[in-house]
Design an enzyme around this catalytic site. Structure first.
Site, PDB file in Angstrom:
ATOM      1  N   ARG A   1       0.842  -1.252   0.197  1.00  0.00           N
ATOM      2  CA  ARG A   1       0.065  -0.003  -0.055  1.00  0.00           C
ATOM      3  C   ARG A   1       0.748   1.470  -0.058  1.00  0.00           C
ATOM      4  O   ARG A   1       2.004   1.181   0.155  1.00  0.00           O
ATOM      5  CB  ARG A   1      -1.079   0.092   1.218  1.00  0.00           C
ATOM      6  N   GLY A   2       0.268   2.443  -0.146  1.00  0.00           N
ATOM      7  CA  GLY A   2       1.028   3.781  -0.165  1.00  0.00           C
ATOM      8  C   GLY A   2       1.262   4.090  -1.693  1.00  0.00           C
ATOM      9  O   GLY A   2       1.691   2.950  -2.478  1.00  0.00           O
ATOM     10  N   ALA A   3       0.995   5.288  -2.238  1.00  0.00           N
ATOM     11  CA  ALA A   3       1.105   5.599  -3.380  1.00  0.00           C
ATOM     12  C   ALA A   3       2.408   5.194  -4.295  1.00  0.00           C
ATOM     13  O   ALA A   3       2.415   4.466  -5.313  1.00  0.00           O
ATOM     14  CB  ALA A   3       0.856   7.028  -3.660  1.00  0.00           C
TER      15      ALA A   3
ATOM     16  N   ARG B   1      -6.889  -0.555  -7.108  1.00  0.00           N
ATOM     17  CA  ARG B   1      -7.563   0.603  -6.290  1.00  0.00           C
ATOM     18  C   ARG B   1      -7.442   1.816  -7.070  1.00  0.00           C
ATOM     19  O   ARG B   1      -6.482   2.307  -7.796  1.00  0.00           O
ATOM     20  CB  ARG B   1      -6.289   0.588  -5.412  1.00  0.00           C
TER      21      ARG B   1
ATOM     22  N   GLN C   1      -3.102   2.653   9.833  1.00  0.00           N
ATOM     23  CA  GLN C   1      -1.641   2.826   9.335  1.00  0.00           C
ATOM     24  C   GLN C   1      -0.741   3.688  10.127  1.00  0.00           C
ATOM     25  O   GLN C   1       0.452   3.427  10.073  1.00  0.00           O
ATOM     26  CB  GLN C   1      -1.843   3.362   7.952  1.00  0.00           C
TER      27      GLN C   1
ATOM     28  N   ASP D   1      -1.973  10.610  -2.527  1.00  0.00           N
ATOM     29  CA  ASP D   1      -2.280   9.638  -3.426  1.00  0.00           C
ATOM     30  C   ASP D   1      -2.762  10.004  -4.954  1.00  0.00           C
ATOM     31  O   ASP D   1      -2.207   9.417  -5.968  1.00  0.00           O
ATOM     32  CB  ASP D   1      -3.635   8.747  -2.924  1.00  0.00           C
TER      33      ASP D   1
ATOM     34  N   ASN E   1      -5.661  12.066  -0.116  1.00  0.00           N
ATOM     35  CA  ASN E   1      -4.866  11.468   0.685  1.00  0.00           C
ATOM     36  C   ASN E   1      -5.810  10.696   1.910  1.00  0.00           C
ATOM     37  O   ASN E   1      -6.980  11.162   1.815  1.00  0.00           O
ATOM     38  CB  ASN E   1      -3.707  12.407   1.370  1.00  0.00           C
ATOM     39  N   LYS E   2      -5.003  10.058   2.563  1.00  0.00           N
ATOM     40  CA  LYS E   2      -5.917   9.140   3.626  1.00  0.00           C
ATOM     41  C   LYS E   2      -6.986   9.939   4.423  1.00  0.00           C
ATOM     42  O   LYS E   2      -6.855  11.242   4.730  1.00  0.00           O
ATOM     43  CB  LYS E   2      -5.054   8.658   4.663  1.00  0.00           C
TER      44      LYS E   2
HETATM   45  O1  MRU Z   1      -4.887   3.132   2.028  1.00  0.00           O
HETATM   46  P1  MRU Z   1      -3.195   3.443   1.971  1.00  0.00           P
HETATM   47  O2  MRU Z   1      -2.844   2.940   3.382  1.00  0.00           O
HETATM   48  O3  MRU Z   1      -2.834   2.874   0.725  1.00  0.00           O
HETATM   49  O4  MRU Z   1      -3.267   4.969   1.983  1.00  0.00           O
HETATM   50  C1  MRU Z   1      -1.905   5.414   1.865  1.00  0.00           C
HETATM   51  C2  MRU Z   1      -2.145   6.990   1.990  1.00  0.00           C
HETATM   52  O5  MRU Z   1      -3.201   7.613   1.927  1.00  0.00           O
HETATM   53  C3  MRU Z   1      -0.628   7.454   1.942  1.00  0.00           C
HETATM   54  O6  MRU Z   1      -0.709   8.979   2.805  1.00  0.00           O
HETATM   55  C4  MRU Z   1      -0.188   8.137   0.363  1.00  0.00           C
HETATM   56  O7  MRU Z   1      -0.269   6.848  -0.246  1.00  0.00           O
HETATM   57  C5  MRU Z   1       1.149   8.558   0.300  1.00  0.00           C
HETATM   58  S1  MRU Z   1       2.363   7.397   0.998  1.00  0.00           S
HETATM   59  C6  MRU Z   1       3.760   7.977   0.573  1.00  0.00           C
END
Ligand code: MRU
Length: 352
Positions: free
Chosen positions: A50-52, A86, A193, A234, A244-245
């Site tokens: 996970r994470g962009a 996703r 997270q 993201d 973002n989250k």
């Molecule tokens: O649902 P997730 O855990 O994939 O969400 C991730 C985030 O929102 C991060 O802040 C984003 O991807 C940036 S990661 C460097």
């Protein structure tokens, strides 16, 4: 070990993607060996990876897996499914599309591109960490000298990328320079997270940190306890809106109220110039169970459903700066990613 990496084929065994299973952290450090697109899509949708930035690498490596495993017809169908696994983080589609540009040149060319994306991400993280700290030093010269107290949400560290990460990379840079007093990691309901992954990374670094429930963030900021908020993204749209989250928008409002900088740290692969504003971003809804069931225990009555957007969109006007590996864009001063990239391309004589 890296959150995502590529293991080349050897002794007749096919190549595979090796992932750290983030669903089990911090209790268990377990790796997943991904050999098929179905396994990769499952890992992406369960948030094992996970994470962009990490999703961008996964997308490109996934194209290599699909081509390795399939005839051309099936590979195209698999790659289309992977690209949509996703919807919010643009990096997944970006990684798939970039690798696909080399598909006609064969598997080795696609693998080379996937590894290049992986290596570029390492360099981008390093550059953002330094640029982000230097921005803090510019905005908050005294605090950057005497020590910073920062706030962040979700996980934006090495687990979300290949190494170091984005916003948490800046926090790490402050720590390495001896300028971090404390970092508050919002727990990041519903999947924690922040409390699980960011706290794990900060513990491993030996960095001072605490976790807070998400709803405590704005109160703590309003009491003057935080110098700046640092988050990842993201998808950043052409005008500078940033997905973002879930919870990030609320932090941006809290930061504005408290009069402190709200900084987005994201590689340029997260900038989506084809989407004009945040209102067009597709926000993933992850369903009821993640919200109403915690550790196997149902918290709400049977029949209660949840709205569960995994992300929100922070308007550009609330963002002090966007730090990429190449530039600082200041949306709250009217700068936009689209203009910044167009200026660079204009200077290089590239038509858009
Ligand atoms: O649902 P997730 O855990 O994939 O969400 C991730 C985030 O929102 C991060 O802040 C984003 O991807 C940036 S990661 C460097």
């Amino acid at each position: 070990m890296r959150a995502i990496d590529w293991k080349s084929s050897e002794n007749g065994n096919p190549a595979e993607i090796v992932l750290l299973d983030q669903t089990l952290l911090p209790a268990e450090v377990t790796t997943l060996r991904i050999q098929t697109i179905d396994q990769l899509i499952d890992a992406i949708q369960r948030l094992a990876v996970r994470g962009a930035p990490a999703l961008g690498v996964a997308g490109a490596m996934g194209v290599a897996l699909a081509i390795q495993n399939s005839d051309e017809h099936i590979a195209h169908a698999d790659i289309a499914r992977l690209r949509e696994a996703r919807p919010t983080a643009v990096n997944l589609a970006w990684g798939v599309d970039r690798a696909m540009k080399d598909a006609a040149r064969g598997l080795d060319a696609v693998i080379a591109t996937a590894l290049k994306i992986r290596d570029e991400d390492v360099a981008a993280s390093q550059a953002m960490a330094v640029a982000g700290f230097e921005l803090l030093a510019e905005l908050l010269p005294q605090k950057a000298e005497s020590g910073l107290t920062l706030m962040t949400i979700c996980n934006t560290g090495s687990l979300a990328a290949v190494e170091r990460g984005t916003a948490l990379g800046v926090v790490e840079e402050a720590f390495r320079r001896g300028k971090l007093i404390n970092v508050l990691a919002c727990e990041t309901r519903p999947l924690f997270q922040g409390a699980r992954l960011t706290a794990w990374e900060l513990s491993n670094m030996g960095a001072p940190h605490q976790t807070i429930v998400d709803s405590a963030a704005n109160f703590i900021m309003s009491q003057g306890g935080i110098d700046a908020v640092l988050v990842g993204a993201d998808r950043v749209t052409a005008n500078g809106d940033a997905a973002n989250k879930i919870g990030t928008f609320s932090l941006a409002l809290g930061a504005r109220f408290a009069g402190i900088p709200f900084i987005v740290v994201a590689p340029e692969s997260t900038i989506d110039r084809d989407t004009a504003t945040g209102s067009s971003i597709v926000i993933e809804d992850r369903g009821t169970d993640e919200v109403v069931v915690i550790n196997g225990k149902r918290m709400s009555p049977v029949g209660t459903t949840a709205i569960n957007p995994a992300f929100d969109v922070t308007p550009a006007s609330l963002i002090t700066a966007i730090v990429t590996e190449r530039r600082i864009i200041r949306p709250s001063h009217g700068e936009s990613p689209a203009d910044a990239l167009a200026q660079q391309n204009g200077a290089m004589g590239i038509a858009l």
